[in-house]
Scaffold this active site. Structure first.
Site, PDB file in Angstrom:
ATOM      1  N   SER A   1     -10.357  -0.199   6.764  1.00 51.72           N
ATOM      2  CA  SER A   1      -9.756  -0.152   5.417  1.00 51.72           C
ATOM      3  C   SER A   1      -9.067  -1.410   4.933  1.00 51.72           C
ATOM      4  O   SER A   1      -8.651  -1.469   3.775  1.00 51.72           O
ATOM      5  CB  SER A   1      -8.768   0.999   5.333  1.00 51.72           C
ATOM      6  OG  SER A   1      -9.455   2.204   5.186  1.00 51.72           O
TER       7      SER A   1
ATOM      8  N   SER B   1      -9.952   2.149   2.552  1.00 49.07           N
ATOM      9  CA  SER B   1      -9.048   2.914   1.724  1.00 49.07           C
ATOM     10  C   SER B   1      -8.001   2.068   0.997  1.00 49.07           C
ATOM     11  O   SER B   1      -7.364   2.563   0.068  1.00 49.07           O
ATOM     12  CB  SER B   1      -8.314   3.943   2.586  1.00 49.07           C
ATOM     13  OG  SER B   1      -7.491   3.285   3.529  1.00 49.07           O
TER      14      SER B   1
ATOM     15  N   LYS C   1       0.859  -1.193   0.000  1.00 49.79           N
ATOM     16  CA  LYS C   1       0.000   0.000   0.000  1.00 49.79           C
ATOM     17  C   LYS C   1       0.891   1.237   0.000  1.00 49.79           C
ATOM     18  O   LYS C   1       1.916   1.267   0.695  1.00 49.79           O
ATOM     19  CB  LYS C   1      -0.912  -0.014   1.232  1.00 49.79           C
ATOM     20  CG  LYS C   1      -1.937   1.128   1.265  1.00 49.79           C
ATOM     21  CD  LYS C   1      -2.901   0.987   2.450  1.00 49.79           C
ATOM     22  CE  LYS C   1      -3.941   2.100   2.468  1.00 49.79           C
ATOM     23  NZ  LYS C   1      -4.912   1.968   3.562  1.00 49.79           N
TER      24      LYS C   1
HETATM   25  N1  GLN Z   1     -13.467   4.539   5.876  1.00 50.48           N
HETATM   26  C1  GLN Z   1     -12.889   5.057   7.067  1.00 50.48           C
HETATM   27  C2  GLN Z   1     -12.460   6.486   6.862  1.00 50.48           C
HETATM   28  O1  GLN Z   1     -12.724   7.001   5.851  1.00 50.48           O
HETATM   29  C3  GLN Z   1     -11.745   4.199   7.505  1.00 50.48           C
HETATM   30  C4  GLN Z   1     -10.517   4.409   6.716  1.00 50.48           C
HETATM   31  C5  GLN Z   1      -9.365   3.560   7.159  1.00 50.48           C
HETATM   32  O2  GLN Z   1      -9.532   2.553   7.821  1.00 50.48           O
HETATM   33  N2  GLN Z   1      -8.178   3.991   6.792  1.00 50.48           N
HETATM   34  O3  GLN Z   1     -11.878   7.097   7.692  1.00 50.48           O
END
Ligand code: GLN
Length: 484
Positions: A175, A151, A76
């Site tokens: 995410s 994400s 990532k």
């Molecule tokens: N969807 C959540 C956010 O937008 C979690 C994102 C994540 O876990 N990095 O913050």
């Protein structure tokens, strides 16, 4: 080759069926072929990947290999990798070449794994659909009109389309697990503090955790064996005894007490997804596990609490991007203040700016008690719910996400609808508990993930429970049409 487990790839390398260079070349060719369409990778650097593969081949030749030696892993783009562009999905870091390795990257390097490339992601890991990336949306390999989740959407699509045998992700509120659910593979968010955050670009430091993403639970165990471990460079890293996550995989689930929280099956959950989850729970029952009704009464507060705490921490973490030290700087400006304003105005996307504004607001002198402090108190209540629940059961199960993959643009302009994607995952981040998503079935030809939540440092048990399911079912082996 694309359906081989990490253990089988290792076997193939040892038996000289293929070399690491050949294996890496094979996956690089797949990336070349499919990435223009899917957009799973932000940066590919064949020269660097192949140099690592060459080195891995010499390790294997001299008998110095371990399980992941010579195997390509997609990283990532939130992990600093020395010499690699590391963007975190943002224009702000578009020109940033990391001068050092994140500990996670170091650990993969130490065992001779190959960095296959840096994967696309929501900007600064803020999002649930990969649509906030400066580098454009990622397509869900199961249906290109749909989002892969986020994400860690790039890593997710890379695994689903078998562009990489394994990948890393990070999970601040879901995410790893939500994209694993939407793309049909296994993904694990470890206990907070198990994997080092050093060199992992910070979003919300008290919630961020890195974890493995791969087709099966066994593959995740192989990856976690490398990723986990105490790190002096991360003050929140926990000095937990090193475990081998592969040794307990084959234990029986007979007598396992599975807690099923009623709050995970209320309004908001898609009916067909619910059916898949109930079928999966019944599979466990047939295997000898016991289902126990439990309650996590503060579940409905998890999203509001998260959207105070995460933006608060983000607003502080992201203050470093000022156009002075590194990263983007506005081309034209009048004076220093104007340079700050324009740099941040231009360098950050809309969602990131929204979070910075919310975070600055909830931390401001007049509102700190009303929002931030209150949220921290409720966070404790959420942890207490789990503590109580784990007195009744060994592992908690429910859906990973409320629906299957949704259409691109469907929720983009409705942040609240987007935030609800993490309704079942966020509370584990707030409590610091480990969670996992595994493929449990399909709805309209789209994957559905079953979520497992374990007690602190019970990754080994969670992986065992996931593996047992994958010995009974083959959902984790399903791949989208056109991939093979
Ligand atoms: N969807 C959540 C956010 O937008 C979690 C994102 C994540 O876990 N990095 O913050």
């Amino acid at each position: 080759m694309i359906n081989l487990s990490l253990k089988s790839l290792n076997q193939g390398l040892l038996e000289k069926k293929f070399s690491s260079v050949e294996l890496t070349q094979f996956f690089l060719e797949r990336v070349q072929k499919y990435n223009t369409d899917i957009n799973a990778f932000i940066t590919i650097d064949e020269e660097k990947s192949l140099a690592q593969a060459k080195h891995a081949d010499t390790l294997i030749q001299s008998g110095k290999q371990s399980l992941l030696t010579g195997i390509p892993v997609a990283q990532k783009d939130i992990f600093c990798a020395a010499g690699w562009r590391t963007t975190c999905g943002s224009l702000m870091l578009d020109n940033f070449i990391a001068p050092y390795n994140a500990t996670v990257i170091d650990k993969f390097n130490q065992v001779g794994a190959v960095n296959l490339g840096k994967t696309n992601m929501d900007e600064f890991a803020m999002g649930s659909s990969n649509e906030t990336s400066y580098y454009g949306p990622v397509k869900n390999p199961w249906n290109h009109d749909l989002v892969p989740g986020g994400s860690s959407g790039g890593s997710a699509a890379a695994i689903a389309a078998r562009l990489a045998p394994a990948a890393t992700g990070t999970d601040t509120g879901g995410s790893i697990r939500q994209p694993a659910s939407l793309c049909g593979f296994s993904g694990l968010k470890p206990t907070y503090g198990l994997v080092s955050r050093f060199g992992m670009i910070a979003f919300a430091s008290s919630l961020d955790q890195a974890g493995p993403m791969a087709p099966s639970a066994e593959d995740c165990a192989v990856l976690l064996n490398v990723m986990a471990g105490h790190d002096e460079k991360d003050s929140t890293s926990i000095n937990h005894d090193k475990e081998d996550y592969l040794v307990n995989l084959d234990q029986s689930v007979k007598g396992l007490r599975i807690g099923v929280p009623k709050e995970f099956f209320e309004e908001g959950l898609d009916g067909q997804v619910q059916q898949v989850i109930e079928d999966a729970l019944n599979t466990y029952k047939k295997m000898g596990a016991e289902l126990i009704d439990i309650s996590l009464p503060n579940t409905h507060l998890a999203i509001p609490v998260y959207y105070v705490i995460a933006p608060a921490e983000a607003s502080s973490n992201l203050s470093r991007y000022d156009g002075v030290r590194y990263g983007y700087r506005a081309k034209e400006y009048d004076d220093l203040m104007d340079m700050y304003f324009k740099t941040r105005q231009q360098g950050f996307g809309e969602e990131v700016k929204r979070r910075i504004l919310i975070g600055t607001y909830v931390l401001s002198a007049g509102y700190y008690d009303a929002y931030y402090l209150k949220a921290q108190k409720i966070r404790q209540l959420i942890s207490n719910d789990f503590k109580k629940a784990f007195q009744q059961c060994d592992v908690i199960m429910g859906p990973s996400a409320p629906s299957v993959a949704f259409k691109a643009n469907e929720k983009k302009s409705d942040p609240l609808a987007m935030y609800l994607q993490d309704i079942y995952t966020i509370s584990t981040n707030l409590a610091g508990l480990p969670g996992m998503s595994i493929p449990a079935g399909m709805v309209n030809n789209l994957p559905v993930g079953l979520q497992l939540i374990g007690n602190y440092f019970k990754e080994s048990q969670m992986l065992n429970v996931a593996h047992a399911f994958q010995q009974e079912t083959d959902w984790h082996q399903k791949v989208p049409k056109g991939v093979i």
